[in-house]
Enzyme design. Structure first.
Site, short mmCIF file in Angstrom:
data_model
loop_
_atom_site.label_atom_id
_atom_site.label_comp_id
_atom_site.label_asym_id
_atom_site.label_seq_id
_atom_site.Cartn_x
_atom_site.Cartn_y
_atom_site.Cartn_z
N LYS A 49 0.84 -1.20 0.00
CA LYS A 49 0.00 0.00 0.00
C LYS A 49 0.88 1.26 0.00
O LYS A 49 2.08 1.18 0.28
CB LYS A 49 -0.92 -0.02 1.22
N TYR A 268 15.17 29.91 9.56
CA TYR A 268 13.91 30.53 9.99
C TYR A 268 13.78 30.53 11.51
O TYR A 268 14.11 29.54 12.18
CB TYR A 268 12.73 29.73 9.45
#
Ligand code: PLP
Length: 380
Positions: A49, A268
């Site tokens: 999956k 940042y």
């Protein structure tokens, strides 16, 4: 069926990419054979999956089929469609089951829904009656997870009605909630509830174990095991040595190496001030590529590490969308330059080590890798 998947590449060329993701299909095949041997005499399937746990559905499935795997589990119908295109004869189960109105597509693709509720069972049964065919499907019983599956009471009712069904259950399954914690009491309870309920479906093969069940609970193997993460080299059983071969390696391109002075801050939010004059390598990958923001560092918290020129070096400051910074002050200046690579996963750093810095698991690392890396498939 043999397919050549030896050194295929997908994604951008390595010279242009922010990083190179190397996926060892030989290790995937070896891991599956190892799991199959551990599970025998039970049969071994493969869970592919989420694009083969992020590693590429088609190359992963072909490698597994070449290793001898003939039964696969995906989550969604569209994944089954892509898998069917790669493997025309494999048995394919769709774990999320039957969504309303999709039965015709299941039949067309010759793939099987894992039915886990009355409405799904009724819809599949009516469709099989309409088609006049005993269409196969798996039955999912919830033995204690409260996710998908019939309740034990519903499973008993269904078992009593077996002879009246228009479709043909060819697998009865359940799923562990805590197999990764071998001592958790829910494991023994789920095994015993499943043993009792699966026996009511006489002649129908039974399946319970995921990777952790396969590795840690021999009495959970039943007729078919369903490993996922162990095939991809991830750690399935918490706190134990991982016996599987590593499958992925992630090398990030260094865009520039720059000097920064003590007390300057990186990235940042200015979350990390430098404690010494430093050299910082800026790499071309970030959280859009699955390098979680949570693996960055701040003044109060260490981040993940990468290997540069053979040395472990810490990430420094926040991870940006497309960029991250590594402190390479301890690497001799001549050994690290623009165009080199920093290894974020590989050479002793596992996907689980990396994940731990973000407070998550290897599964999430793999399925978050993103599509911007040059992907090299080796060992096929
Ligand atoms: C994902 C999944 C698996 C595989 O689990 P792993 O822990 O990756 O081995 C097996 N069964 C079901 C129902 C699943 O959803």
């Amino acid at each position: 069926m043999k397919a050549d998947v030896s050194t295929a590449r997908t994604g951008p060329a390595a010279e242009e990419a922010g990083g190179v993701l190397t996926i060892d299909l030989g290790a995937i095949a070896a891991n599956w054979r190892d799991l199959k041997a551990r599970a025998a005499p039970a049969r071994c399937s493969a869970v592919v999956k989420a694009d083969g746990y992020g590693l590429g559905l088609k190359p992963v499935a072909l490698a597994l089929a070449n290793a001898g795997c003939d039964t696969f589990f995906v989550a969604l119908l569209d994944e089954a469609r892509r898998l069917r295109a790669a493997l025309p004869t494999a048995t394919i189960y769709v774990l999320d089951g039957l969504m309303p109105g999709t039965a015709g597509e299941f039949r067309k693709l010759r793939v099987e829904p894992v039915l886990g509720s009355w409405p799904e069972i009724d819809e599949w049964d009516a469709f099989a009656r309409e088609c006049g065919e005993p269409l196969p499907a798996a039955i999912h019983i919830d033995t204690g997870m409260v996710r998908l599956g019939l309740t034990p009471q519903e499973a008993q009712v269904l078992a009593e009605r077996m002879r009246l069904l228009n479709f043909k259950p060819n697998l009865v399954m359940s799923h562990f909630a805590c197999a990764d914690e071998p001592k958790h009491p829910l494991n023994a309870k789920q095994i015993s509830v499943f043993r009792e309920l699966s026996a009511l479906f006489s002649g129908v093969p039974a399946s319970l174990a995921n990777s952790a069940g396969l590795l840690a609970h021999k009495n959970s193997h039943f007729d078919l095991v369903r490993p996922g993460i162990s095939i991809y080299g991830g750690c399935a059983v918490t706190g134990e040595d991982n016996p599987m071969r590593p499958v992925v390696r992630l090398d990030l391109r260094i865009l520039q190496v720059r000097q920064a002075a003590k007390d300057e801050s990186v990235g940042y939010g200015a979350t990390q001030a430098l404690r010494r004059d430093s050299r910082i390598a800026i790499c071309a990958a970030g959280y859009a590529d699955g390098v979680f923001r949570a693996v960055g560092s701040s003044d109060s918290r260490n981040g993940a590490e990468a290997i540069v020129a053979g040395r472990r070096c810490p990430l420094v400051g926040r991870v940006s969308m497309d960029l991250l910074a590594i402190d390479v002050t301890d690497v001799p200046e001549a050994d690290v330059k623009r165009g080199d690579f920093a290894t974020l996963v590989g050479d002793g750093i596992s996907v689980d080590d990396f994940a731990a810095h973000a407070g998550t698991i290897g599964y999430e690392t793999l399925t978050s890798l993103g599509q911007r890396y040059a992907r090299i498939y080796c060992g096929g």
